[in-house]
Scaffold this active site. Sequence first.
Site, PDB file in Angstrom:
ATOM      1  N   CYS A 103     -19.574   2.882 -19.103  1.00 37.21           N
ATOM      2  CA  CYS A 103     -20.843   2.707 -18.379  1.00 37.21           C
ATOM      3  C   CYS A 103     -21.642   1.521 -18.899  1.00 37.21           C
ATOM      4  CB  CYS A 103     -21.684   3.974 -18.467  1.00 37.21           C
ATOM      5  SG  CYS A 103     -20.889   5.378 -17.685  1.00 37.21           S
ATOM      6  N   GLU A 156       0.830  -1.212   0.000  1.00 35.61           N
ATOM      7  CA  GLU A 156       0.000   0.000   0.000  1.00 35.61           C
ATOM      8  C   GLU A 156       0.864   1.262   0.000  1.00 35.61           C
ATOM      9  OE1 GLU A 156      -3.013   0.407  -0.595  1.00 35.61           O
ATOM     10  OE2 GLU A 156      -3.790  -1.620  -0.399  1.00 35.61           O
ATOM     11  N   CYS A 189     -14.815   2.618 -14.354  1.00 35.62           N
ATOM     12  CA  CYS A 189     -15.262   3.987 -14.070  1.00 35.62           C
ATOM     13  C   CYS A 189     -14.036   4.908 -14.082  1.00 35.62           C
ATOM     14  CB  CYS A 189     -15.969   4.017 -12.715  1.00 35.62           C
ATOM     15  SG  CYS A 189     -16.926   5.516 -12.467  1.00 35.62           S
ATOM     16  N   CYS A 198     -26.420   3.663 -10.373  1.00 42.05           N
ATOM     17  CA  CYS A 198     -25.630   4.872 -10.586  1.00 42.05           C
ATOM     18  C   CYS A 198     -26.515   6.042 -11.011  1.00 42.05           C
ATOM     19  CB  CYS A 198     -24.559   4.606 -11.651  1.00 42.05           C
ATOM     20  SG  CYS A 198     -23.557   6.057 -11.988  1.00 42.05           S
ATOM     21  N   CYS A 237     -20.673  -1.497 -17.103  1.00 40.84           N
ATOM     22  CA  CYS A 237     -20.464  -1.342 -15.656  1.00 40.84           C
ATOM     23  C   CYS A 237     -21.425  -2.210 -14.852  1.00 40.84           C
ATOM     24  CB  CYS A 237     -20.642   0.124 -15.288  1.00 40.84           C
ATOM     25  SG  CYS A 237     -20.475   0.399 -13.534  1.00 40.84           S
TER      26      CYS A 237
HETATM   27 FE1  SF4 Z   1     -19.052   4.865 -13.277  1.00 48.88          FE
HETATM   28 FE2  SF4 Z   1     -21.705   4.982 -13.016  1.00 48.88          FE
HETATM   29 FE3  SF4 Z   1     -20.643   4.705 -15.419  1.00 48.88          FE
HETATM   30 FE4  SF4 Z   1     -20.514   2.694 -13.665  1.00 48.88          FE
HETATM   31  S1  SF4 Z   1     -22.345   3.555 -14.598  1.00 48.88           S
HETATM   32  S2  SF4 Z   1     -18.856   3.412 -14.990  1.00 48.88           S
HETATM   33  S3  SF4 Z   1     -20.290   3.807 -11.736  1.00 48.88           S
HETATM   34  S4  SF4 Z   1     -20.419   6.449 -14.057  1.00 48.88           S
END
Ligand code: SF4
Length: 372
Positions: free
Chosen positions: A181, A18, A174, A190, A184
């Site tokens: 998205c 870390e 993200c 989101c 995602c």
């Molecule tokens: Fe990021 Fe929301 Fe897009 Fe997912 S849906 S990549 S959390 S902005």
Amino acid sequence: AATETDADRRAYAVWVSEIMLQQTQVATVIDYYNRWMQKWPTLQALAQASLEEVNELWAGLGYYSRGKRLQEAARKVVSELAGQMPRTAEDLQKLLPGVGRYTAGAIASISYGQATGVVDGNVIRVLCRLRCIGADSSSPAVIDRLWDMANALVDRSRPGDFNQALMELGATVCVPKAPLCGECPVKQHCRAWRRVEKELAFASQKLFGKLTPVPDVEDCGVGGCPLCPPATEPWDSSLGVTNFPRKAAKKQPRAARTATCVLERRGCHGAPEYLIVQRPSSGLLAGLWEFPSLPLAQDLQEEKQREVLADHLRAWTGWPVVHIFSHIHQTYVVYSLPLDGDVTLDPALSPSRWVTEEEFLASAVSTAMKKV
Ligand code: SF4
């Protein structure tokens, strides 16, 4: 972490990784991490190392105080805590120098399975988008709320995996500029993504002359909310989800100029040797070795630059400087000075030594000095 049964070794290994990963890419860290763990596999081994050895291994990784603090903290665990790592995030942060809230949360969740969240740059981005947080993401109000969210969200049974997954989501999906998205796994949760979808739906409805939209509760725009975008910087449709997070403008880095001189002599086997001197034990690049260097005033003329450097070198070598060649590269003004005879180094000044090129590269020197 699951394969190491000794909790102290587990925590130590996560801690080292870390600290190395602060401000540094994984690809750069891997090699340093492996060499470090091979050399000092335990806290006890690290506690016995010298700062010189730590700086040598750290050379090229940047932010050198990290290695020094890691070693100081290991000594503290061995001498004051009977060699046992603190067992909670709270104690890790309280008792170990150089361990902040994020590092403490990462060590405790990954090594001990403590159900505690983490907030790093990746998590800030993901959570600000998930919840449309548009206030300055470095403000205390936003940071506090993000920690509350991270602590509430963390998976109770696999907190270490959850935290690493959240950070990885920020690092791979993200991402800052063009988030994926569509792929995602949390898009249904989101709000930034929902807002973009709603705008697209509205645009197509408008095209076909259908309904007017009902205002969204997230558009309430009541001033003074510490989490909403400020009224002066409302949502910008062209940015989509990258409206978040918002940051205060970065300070410009300070411009600095340094004259540095590569002093060269013939070594005993005829190979060239270079003079390096040790920097003070505190401040920037503490304790590292460098060619004799001197900070320069911003507006100093080149001739004057050579004069002050020559005076500085005379103090080192007691020798009149005969010839100096120079060229300017960015902020480092590099001089080369080959010597015909030998010089006596003044022991009253900082530690200094002559090294061959090979020894130079193996010494605790910064990347900037290697470039020089
Ligand atoms: Fe990021 Fe929301 Fe897009 Fe997912 S849906 S990549 S959390 S902005």
